[in-house]
Motif scaffolding. Sequence first.
Motif, mmCIF file in Angstrom:
data_model
loop_
_atom_site.group_PDB
_atom_site.id
_atom_site.type_symbol
_atom_site.label_atom_id
_atom_site.label_comp_id
_atom_site.label_asym_id
_atom_site.label_seq_id
_atom_site.Cartn_x
_atom_site.Cartn_y
_atom_site.Cartn_z
ATOM 1 N N TRP A 79 38.600 41.545 40.052
ATOM 2 C CA TRP A 79 39.302 40.408 39.452
ATOM 3 C C TRP A 79 38.906 39.118 40.146
ATOM 4 N N LYS A 80 38.452 38.134 39.384
ATOM 5 C CA LYS A 80 38.074 36.846 39.976
ATOM 6 C C LYS A 80 39.276 36.171 40.623
ATOM 7 N N SER A 81 40.451 36.303 39.993
ATOM 8 C CA SER A 81 41.663 35.775 40.611
ATOM 9 C C SER A 81 42.880 36.464 40.010
ATOM 10 N N ILE A 82 43.943 36.478 40.796
ATOM 11 C CA ILE A 82 45.239 36.971 40.347
ATOM 12 C C ILE A 82 46.226 35.850 40.625
ATOM 13 N N ARG A 83 46.808 35.316 39.561
ATOM 14 C CA ARG A 83 47.721 34.172 39.659
ATOM 15 C C ARG A 83 47.086 32.990 40.390
ATOM 16 N N GLY A 84 45.797 32.758 40.132
ATOM 17 C CA GLY A 84 45.101 31.620 40.724
ATOM 18 C C GLY A 84 44.587 31.828 42.134
ATOM 19 N N ILE A 85 44.817 33.007 42.709
ATOM 20 C CA ILE A 85 44.370 33.313 44.073
ATOM 21 C C ILE A 85 43.135 34.217 43.981
ATOM 22 N N PRO A 86 42.014 33.858 44.627
ATOM 23 C CA PRO A 86 40.815 34.704 44.587
ATOM 24 C C PRO A 86 41.095 36.105 45.133
ATOM 25 N N ARG A 87 40.749 37.126 44.354
ATOM 26 C CA ARG A 87 41.014 38.519 44.731
ATOM 27 C C ARG A 87 39.843 39.415 44.348
ATOM 28 N N GLN A 88 38.634 39.031 44.693
ATOM 29 C CA GLN A 88 37.474 39.813 44.305
ATOM 30 C C GLN A 88 36.751 40.304 45.562
ATOM 31 N N PHE A 89 36.539 41.642 45.660
ATOM 32 C CA PHE A 89 35.724 42.162 46.757
ATOM 33 C C PHE A 89 35.119 43.497 46.373
ATOM 34 N N TYR A 90 34.033 43.816 47.073
ATOM 35 C CA TYR A 90 33.311 45.071 46.859
ATOM 36 C C TYR A 90 32.910 45.621 48.222
ATOM 37 N N THR A 91 33.026 46.942 48.400
ATOM 38 C CA THR A 91 32.525 47.580 49.607
ATOM 39 C C THR A 91 31.683 48.787 49.221
#
Length: 183
Positions: free
Chosen positions: A57-69
């Motif tokens: 997700w690029k953002s959740i409620r305007g907060i950046p929430r994107q990561f991959y491991t």
Amino acid sequence: MKKIFFFIILLFSIQSQSQTYIKVNAFTTLLTAPNVGLETSVGKKTTIQIDVLALPWKSIRGIPRQFYTLTTEFRYHFKEQNNGFYIGAHIGASKYNFQKWNYINTDKYEIGKGYLIGSTIGYKAKINEKFYLDCFLGGGWHQGFYKGYFISTGERYETAKNYNKSGEWIPYRGGVMISYKLN
């Protein structure tokens, strides 16, 4: 080219003699962060697992929430392979556009990449001939290289020329993997 061909032949010969499982982390998938992997035997009591965890997700409620491991882990099973307790050592890489835990409720987030190295403890239980449950928890050192930005303006908040650095000991792996035996 010969080296690549040799590596492919070696990989297929190991694969044909080993038990291989495809896995999905039920816990993280329910939290909309799919974690999938492959685990294959490399010895009588040892396995190697490669898995990917993604929060797309690029953002959740305007907060950046994107990561991959992407993580590779060597596991030692105390009783027998894929049954009972095990310990593992892993290395991996991460890429993120994320607001770190210590910046929650602020206007700051980071875009970066990093590496991780740590250990895991877990327990595998056989459900039937094809399905297993793998409960695990792990963590270790994550070293991040990032650029910090303000959410509201998109401008950098720190003064590092290239990348800022942040390293910390944290728990970053865990869940219940549902494993399906391929061969």
